[in-house]
Design a protein around this motif. Structure first.
Motif, PDB file in Angstrom:
ATOM      1  N   HIS A   1      14.791  15.692 -25.398  1.00  0.00           N
ATOM      2  CA  HIS A   1      13.684  16.101 -26.172  1.00  0.00           C
ATOM      3  C   HIS A   1      14.264  17.297 -27.016  1.00  0.00           C
ATOM      4  CE1 HIS A   1       9.949  17.245 -27.954  1.00  0.00           C
ATOM      5  NE2 HIS A   1       9.921  18.112 -27.324  1.00  0.00           N
TER       6      HIS A   1
ATOM      7  N   ARG B   1       1.210  19.152 -13.964  1.00  0.00           N
ATOM      8  CA  ARG B   1       1.141  18.692 -15.415  1.00  0.00           C
ATOM      9  C   ARG B   1       0.338  17.407 -15.623  1.00  0.00           C
ATOM     10  NH1 ARG B   1       7.233  16.979 -17.032  1.00  0.00           N
ATOM     11  NH2 ARG B   1       6.746  16.012 -19.124  1.00  0.00           N
TER      12      ARG B   1
ATOM     13  N   GLY C   1      12.048  13.248 -21.788  1.00  0.00           N
ATOM     14  CA  GLY C   1      10.833  12.852 -22.097  1.00  0.00           C
ATOM     15  C   GLY C   1       9.843  11.570 -21.392  1.00  0.00           C
ATOM     16  N   LYS C   2      10.711  11.188 -20.416  1.00  0.00           N
ATOM     17  CA  LYS C   2      10.019   9.954 -19.867  1.00  0.00           C
ATOM     18  C   LYS C   2       8.704  10.374 -19.271  1.00  0.00           C
ATOM     19  CE  LYS C   2      13.678   9.688 -16.660  1.00  0.00           C
ATOM     20  NZ  LYS C   2      14.438  10.807 -17.253  1.00  0.00           N
ATOM     21  N   THR C   3       8.541  11.358 -18.733  1.00  0.00           N
ATOM     22  CA  THR C   3       7.224  11.490 -18.100  1.00  0.00           C
ATOM     23  C   THR C   3       6.214  11.647 -19.223  1.00  0.00           C
ATOM     24  OG1 THR C   3       8.452  13.006 -16.493  1.00  0.00           O
ATOM     25  CG2 THR C   3       6.126  13.215 -16.613  1.00  0.00           C
TER      26      THR C   3
ATOM     27  N   VAL D   1      17.923   9.587 -20.215  1.00  0.00           N
ATOM     28  CA  VAL D   1      18.389  10.665 -19.865  1.00  0.00           C
ATOM     29  C   VAL D   1      17.781  11.805 -19.115  1.00  0.00           C
ATOM     30  CG1 VAL D   1      20.729  10.252 -21.187  1.00  0.00           C
ATOM     31  CG2 VAL D   1      18.760  11.733 -21.874  1.00  0.00           C
ATOM     32  N   THR D   2      17.978  12.763 -18.499  1.00  0.00           N
ATOM     33  CA  THR D   2      17.278  13.721 -17.864  1.00  0.00           C
ATOM     34  C   THR D   2      16.784  14.478 -19.021  1.00  0.00           C
ATOM     35  OG1 THR D   2      19.346  15.105 -17.653  1.00  0.00           O
ATOM     36  CG2 THR D   2      18.652  13.970 -15.721  1.00  0.00           C
ATOM     37  N   SER D   3      15.342  14.750 -18.719  1.00  0.00           N
ATOM     38  CA  SER D   3      14.521  15.601 -19.811  1.00  0.00           C
ATOM     39  C   SER D   3      14.466  14.847 -21.336  1.00  0.00           C
ATOM     40  CB  SER D   3      15.205  16.966 -19.854  1.00  0.00           C
ATOM     41  OG  SER D   3      14.262  18.113 -20.519  1.00  0.00           O
TER      42      SER D   3
ATOM     43  N   GLN E   1      10.879   8.924 -28.657  1.00  0.00           N
ATOM     44  CA  GLN E   1      10.168   8.651 -27.510  1.00  0.00           C
ATOM     45  C   GLN E   1       8.898   7.399 -28.272  1.00  0.00           C
ATOM     46  OE1 GLN E   1       8.299  12.440 -27.060  1.00  0.00           O
ATOM     47  NE2 GLN E   1      10.158  13.101 -25.539  1.00  0.00           N
TER      48      GLN E   1
ATOM     49  N   PHE F   1       1.113  15.730 -25.319  1.00  0.00           N
ATOM     50  CA  PHE F   1       1.841  15.844 -26.464  1.00  0.00           C
ATOM     51  C   PHE F   1       2.019  14.876 -27.087  1.00  0.00           C
ATOM     52  CE2 PHE F   1       3.932  19.295 -23.414  1.00  0.00           C
ATOM     53  CZ  PHE F   1       3.622  20.189 -24.178  1.00  0.00           C
ATOM     54  N   ALA F   2       2.038  15.014 -28.558  1.00  0.00           N
ATOM     55  CA  ALA F   2       2.478  13.692 -29.268  1.00  0.00           C
ATOM     56  C   ALA F   2       3.951  13.316 -28.965  1.00  0.00           C
ATOM     57  CB  ALA F   2       2.376  14.138 -30.707  1.00  0.00           C
ATOM     58  N   LEU F   3       3.974  12.053 -28.871  1.00  0.00           N
ATOM     59  CA  LEU F   3       5.496  11.809 -28.576  1.00  0.00           C
ATOM     60  C   LEU F   3       6.424  12.100 -29.908  1.00  0.00           C
ATOM     61  CD1 LEU F   3       4.725   8.191 -27.042  1.00  0.00           C
ATOM     62  CD2 LEU F   3       5.153  10.577 -25.817  1.00  0.00           C
ATOM     63  N   ASN F   4       7.688  12.290 -29.743  1.00  0.00           N
ATOM     64  CA  ASN F   4       8.495  12.251 -30.922  1.00  0.00           C
ATOM     65  C   ASN F   4       8.942  10.895 -31.215  1.00  0.00           C
ATOM     66  OD1 ASN F   4      10.917  11.567 -29.191  1.00  0.00           O
ATOM     67  ND2 ASN F   4      11.159  13.687 -28.219  1.00  0.00           N
TER      68      ASN F   4
ATOM     69  N   ARG G   1      17.202  22.696 -20.098  1.00  0.00           N
ATOM     70  CA  ARG G   1      16.275  21.793 -20.310  1.00  0.00           C
ATOM     71  C   ARG G   1      15.502  22.256 -21.645  1.00  0.00           C
ATOM     72  NH1 ARG G   1      14.969  17.888 -16.549  1.00  0.00           N
ATOM     73  NH2 ARG G   1      12.879  17.682 -17.193  1.00  0.00           N
ATOM     74  N   ARG G   2      15.773  23.667 -21.819  1.00  0.00           N
ATOM     75  CA  ARG G   2      15.131  24.027 -23.144  1.00  0.00           C
ATOM     76  C   ARG G   2      16.176  25.324 -23.551  1.00  0.00           C
ATOM     77  NH1 ARG G   2       9.807  22.551 -20.973  1.00  0.00           N
ATOM     78  NH2 ARG G   2      10.648  23.458 -19.153  1.00  0.00           N
TER      79      ARG G   2
HETATM   80  P1  ADP Z   1      11.855  13.447 -18.064  1.00  0.00           P
HETATM   81  O1  ADP Z   1      11.001  13.094 -17.473  1.00  0.00           O
HETATM   82  O2  ADP Z   1      12.818  12.527 -18.797  1.00  0.00           O
HETATM   83  O3  ADP Z   1      12.948  14.262 -17.246  1.00  0.00           O
HETATM   84  P2  ADP Z   1      10.319  15.283 -19.543  1.00  0.00           P
HETATM   85  O4  ADP Z   1       9.171  14.458 -19.682  1.00  0.00           O
HETATM   86  O5  ADP Z   1      10.098  16.168 -18.100  1.00  0.00           O
HETATM   87  O6  ADP Z   1      11.437  14.418 -19.259  1.00  0.00           O
HETATM   88  O7  ADP Z   1      10.344  16.308 -20.596  1.00  0.00           O
HETATM   89  C1  ADP Z   1      11.460  17.427 -20.429  1.00  0.00           C
HETATM   90  C2  ADP Z   1      10.501  18.573 -21.098  1.00  0.00           C
HETATM   91  O8  ADP Z   1      10.212  18.279 -22.565  1.00  0.00           O
HETATM   92  C3  ADP Z   1       9.305  18.962 -20.343  1.00  0.00           C
HETATM   93  O9  ADP Z   1       9.007  20.277 -20.419  1.00  0.00           O
HETATM   94  C4  ADP Z   1       8.160  18.219 -21.588  1.00  0.00           C
HETATM   95  O10 ADP Z   1       7.115  18.831 -21.519  1.00  0.00           O
HETATM   96  C5  ADP Z   1       8.981  18.621 -22.964  1.00  0.00           C
HETATM   97  N1  ADP Z   1       8.881  17.517 -23.741  1.00  0.00           N
HETATM   98  C6  ADP Z   1       9.303  16.276 -23.658  1.00  0.00           C
HETATM   99  N2  ADP Z   1       8.866  15.531 -24.905  1.00  0.00           N
HETATM  100  C7  ADP Z   1       7.935  16.258 -25.606  1.00  0.00           C
HETATM  101  C8  ADP Z   1       7.214  16.165 -26.729  1.00  0.00           C
HETATM  102  N3  ADP Z   1       7.002  14.938 -27.279  1.00  0.00           N
HETATM  103  N4  ADP Z   1       6.582  17.147 -27.052  1.00  0.00           N
HETATM  104  C9  ADP Z   1       6.460  18.460 -26.433  1.00  0.00           C
HETATM  105  N5  ADP Z   1       7.303  18.568 -25.249  1.00  0.00           N
HETATM  106  C10 ADP Z   1       7.826  17.544 -25.006  1.00  0.00           C
END
Ligand code: ADP
Ligand code: ZN
Length: 722
Positions: A365, A239, A204-206, A200-202, A178, A172-175, A580-581
């Motif tokens: 995110h 992932r 987009g650290k990953t 924070v949780t969710s 991020q 994904f492109a970073l927001n 989370r969504r």
């Molecule tokens: P963290 O690791 O901080 O808990 P994640 O990286 O798992 O967060 O992100 C949470 C959810 O949001 C995931 O399902 C991820 O795919 C989605 N997400 C995060 N950043 C983006 C982005 N820039 N574009 C699309 N989806 C995103």
């Protein structure tokens, strides 16, 4: 390289660590010859030896102990067997014309030969099994072709590592947020080896990790991605797999010994073939710090606060985060610690000491809000009799509403089993383990025969059938305390139509059980997931709108200076699974102590508040990061010997260290697996010479172990205990 050497009357495998050229002049030393060199090229790199030395010095163990932990067992005992496949190919010099004349009389042989000629690959042949199945002829026909010297068998070793078949997707492109964090991390690395990403949780650290990894791989570097427990990260593996394909290697202890040897070798060989795309990104649990990296550019320590990074039982008692930070210095590679709930030590190093860089990502995110957190006062609920077993009425109501909306629920209870123990309602007896000083946990295991309830020791695994009545007085049993099994049972009677799954150690023993549960929940074949800390870690589901903690108090009542920190981390992480969504999620926490400060910080998602509360306490009561701890365990089957050894060691350490040495501590479980236990705790000032302190400690330990009346006492120092 490995060598076979005589040791006493045995022959053992060892690693050549150093060699000397000058002759030995001391007559009392007898030199024995090396029997055999087992390798043709080195199997351990100089980097690894450096790391082994550092670990053995820092964590007070021998190089041999580090080696045993560092190398896959199949390398040490030389038991590795390559997987072979049998191919059939032309016998030397054989031609098709010649072969035809040899099989003229047999239609079947001719048919198999025909199939062979049509399907074989030059210089490779055709797989034996395929030849038989494809031609539809029998193995006897094949044998005839071999006997006539037309075809021959060729055994080829093949990899056990299955190539990725799926499609590769772009990241994904970073927001904007991020992207900014990503740039700050890069910038911060110019000044610090190690950067802490507090997101924070969710948030987009990953996703940020993925972009950082791509950048390293593009430069031809390797990346080590550490996770606390690989068994719990199937979602993450998938992932990463669809972005990095075969560049991703997963390494963990659930793999067979042979598989681990193969991964080890491929990582090592990646220097010989630098252009290979394999073994570039290694995802693994703590032991993967020991792999033979060649060009490491980045180490990610995901969920850096997690105590699974510390090896608790078994030497070396290392902390993979500390090792990663050391590796960063040694390899000159970047280290990124990531978490929503940093350890107090890491946050101190980043926020106060500026030893680490600090980057913060405060928003989820897509602008989703962090979940709303509500406490429920159990005292009041019980007083008003507004409880159904362990569920308060408001919680039952919320679960009902959420299920009616077609949403899912996660319930967290940090204890497995049915009830924590059973007690006789007449004489008060509690059934204890035969090997340990601890009460047995009741398990009902739905899958075993009705009435076959079991009592299990969570320390040594001892299991016995539950007696129908108290063996002493014949009284009835009372079930005290509750675990995940009990919650599952109560859910069946509260919500008979709901589909309930349970995720704890007992339900995930089989290889794929954990993955299956996750899939079922992700595909909404389950409405409610009950579980232990396994449900707090890293899960990413779309449809969970409510997370409930059935009793948070046991997290806070443990006699551990980290208990508030750990409770906050666990609760914030489990809360992070909600919403989370889409819509904002909700968290309900049942407690007898609704005014506890930890809940105050939690309800505001105020990590920094918690940090400030904790760091003040740590300073006041002489705990890390201001003081370094070394916990010394003494262990003996004979209690008298143990007491003699503990007393002597404590006296001696007290002479050397003064009040830095604690009195003898009797642990809450004072006998485990038939061995008695005592502890002594050393607290050393942060600015003191810790290496000197360790030397003095080891001198004292060796002295006590050499005394006759302490003989056989096991003494284990644990540096930076968790
Ligand atoms: P963290 O690791 O901080 O808990 P994640 O990286 O798992 O967060 O992100 C949470 C959810 O949001 C995931 O399902 C991820 O795919 C989605 N997400 C995060 N950043 C983006 C982005 N820039 N574009 C699309 N989806 C995103
Ligand atoms: Zn036991």
């Amino acid at each position: 390289m490995r060598v076979l050497v005589p040791l006493g009357k045995k022959q053992v495998t060892g690693i050549v660590y150093r060699h000397r050229t000058e002759p030995i002049t001391n007559d009392s030393i007898q030199i024995r010859p090396i029997l055999a060199i087992l390798d043709t090229t080195p199997i351990v790199t100089p980097h690894q030896l450096w790391l082994w030395e550092w670990i053995s010095r820092y964590y007070l163990c021998t190089m041999g102990e580090v080696m045993a932990a560092a190398l896959p067992a199949g390398i040490i005992d030389d038991n590795y067997k390559a997987r072979t496949v049998t191919y059939m190919d032309w016998e030397q010099g054989m031609t098709y014309e010649q072969a035809q004349t040899l099989v003229l009389r047999s239609k079947k042989q001719l048919a198999m030969l025909q199939y062979f000629v049509e399907h074989y690959l030059p210089n490779k042949g055709i797989e034996r099994r395929e030849l038989i199945e494809g031609s539809g002829e029998s193995p006897a026909i094949l044998r005839a072709l071999v006997d006539k010297h037309i075809l021959q068998e060729v055994k080829t070793s093949v990899s056990r590592l299955i190539p990725y078949q799926g499609t590769i997707k772009p990241a994904f492109a970073l927001n904007d947020k991020q992207q900014r964090a990503y740039q700050q991390i890069q910038l911060s690395w110019q000044q610090h080896n190690t950067v802490l990403l507090h997101g924070v949780t969710s948030s987009g650290k990953t996703e940020i990790y993925i972009h950082l990894i791509q950048e390293q791989l593009a430069q031809g570097k390797q990346v080590l991605y550490l996770v606390p427990e690989i068994a719990l990260t199937t979602q993450l593996t998938e992932r990463l797999r669809c972005i990095f394909g075969d560049q991703l290697y997963v390494y963990h202890s659930r793999f067979s010994s042979d598989e681990r040897v193969e991964i080890y070798n491929e990582i090592k060989n990646s220097i010989v073939e630098p252009q290979t795309q394999k073994a570039k990104l290694i995802l693994g649990a703590r032991s993967s710090v020991f792999l033979p990296f060649q060009s490491l550019g980045l180490i990610i320590v995901d969920e850096e606060h997690d105590s699974s990074y510390k090896q608790q039982d078994g030497t070396p008692r290392y902390h993979a985060r500390s090792v990663a930070i050391m590796m960063g210095h040694h390899y000159h590679c970047h280290v990124l610690l990531g978490t929503a709930t940093p350890s107090i030590e890491s946050y101190y190093n980043a926020y106060q000491e500026h030893k680490f860089g600090l980057v913060t990502l405060a928003e989820r995110h897509a602008g989703i809000q962090l979940p709303a957190i509500h406490g429920i006062d159990l005292k009041r609920q019980y007083h008003r009799k507004e409880m159904y077993d362990h569920f308060s009425d408001p919680l039952v109501e919320r679960i009902r509403e959420v299920l009616e909306q077609g949403k899912q629920v996660i319930l967290f209870r940090n204890r497995r089993g049915y009830s924590s123990y059973i007690q006789c309602s007449k004489c008060g007896q509690v059934l204890k383990c035969v090997n340990c000083d601890v009460s047995l946990t009741l398990h009902k295991h739905r899958f075993i025969q009705v009435g076959e309830e079991q009592l299990t020791c969570h320390y040594c695994g001892h299991t016995q059938t539950k007696p129908s009545h108290c063996p002493t007085c014949g009284g009835e049993w009372k079930e005290v305390g509750f675990g995940t099994e009990r919650i599952e049972d109560e859910l069946y009677s509260l919500f008979p139509k709901a589909r309930v799954g349970r995720m704890d150690l007992d339900t995930t023993r089989n290889k794929n059980a954990h993955q299956d549960l996750i899939n079922q929940f992700a595909q909404h074949q389950l409405d409610i997931l009950v579980g232990t800390q396994m449900v707090t870690k890293g899960l990413d589901f779309d449809n969970v709108s409510l997370v409930a903690v059935l009793n948070a108090d046991s997290l806070l009542n443990t006699p551990d200076f980290r208990s508030y920190e750990k409770a906050f981390q666990m609760l914030e992480q489990v809360a992070g699974r909600a919403g989370r969504r889409g819509e904002r999620g909700e968290v309900i926490i049942q407690t007898f102590m609704p005014d506890h400060p930890v809940f105050g910080f939690l309800s505001q998602h105020d990590y920094v508040g918690l940090y400030q509360h904790e760091i003040a306490e740590r300073e006041l009561f002489h705990y890390p990061p201001f003081y370094r701890l070394i916990d010394i365990t003494l262990k003996h089957k004979n209690n008298d010997r143990l007491l003699a050894a503990s007393t002597l060691l404590q006296e001696r350490l007290h002479q050397v260290f003064g009040d830095r040495c604690s009195p003898i501590i009797v642990p809450s479980v004072a006998r485990m697996n038939n061995a008695y236990l005592r502890h002594i705790l050393l607290r050393i000032e942060g600015y003191a010479d810790i290496q000197r302190a360790k030397e003095l400690l080891m001198e004292s330990i060796h002295y006590v172990q050499s005394l006759r009346n302490c003989l056989g006492t096991i003494i284990i120092p644990d540096v930076d205990p968790m």
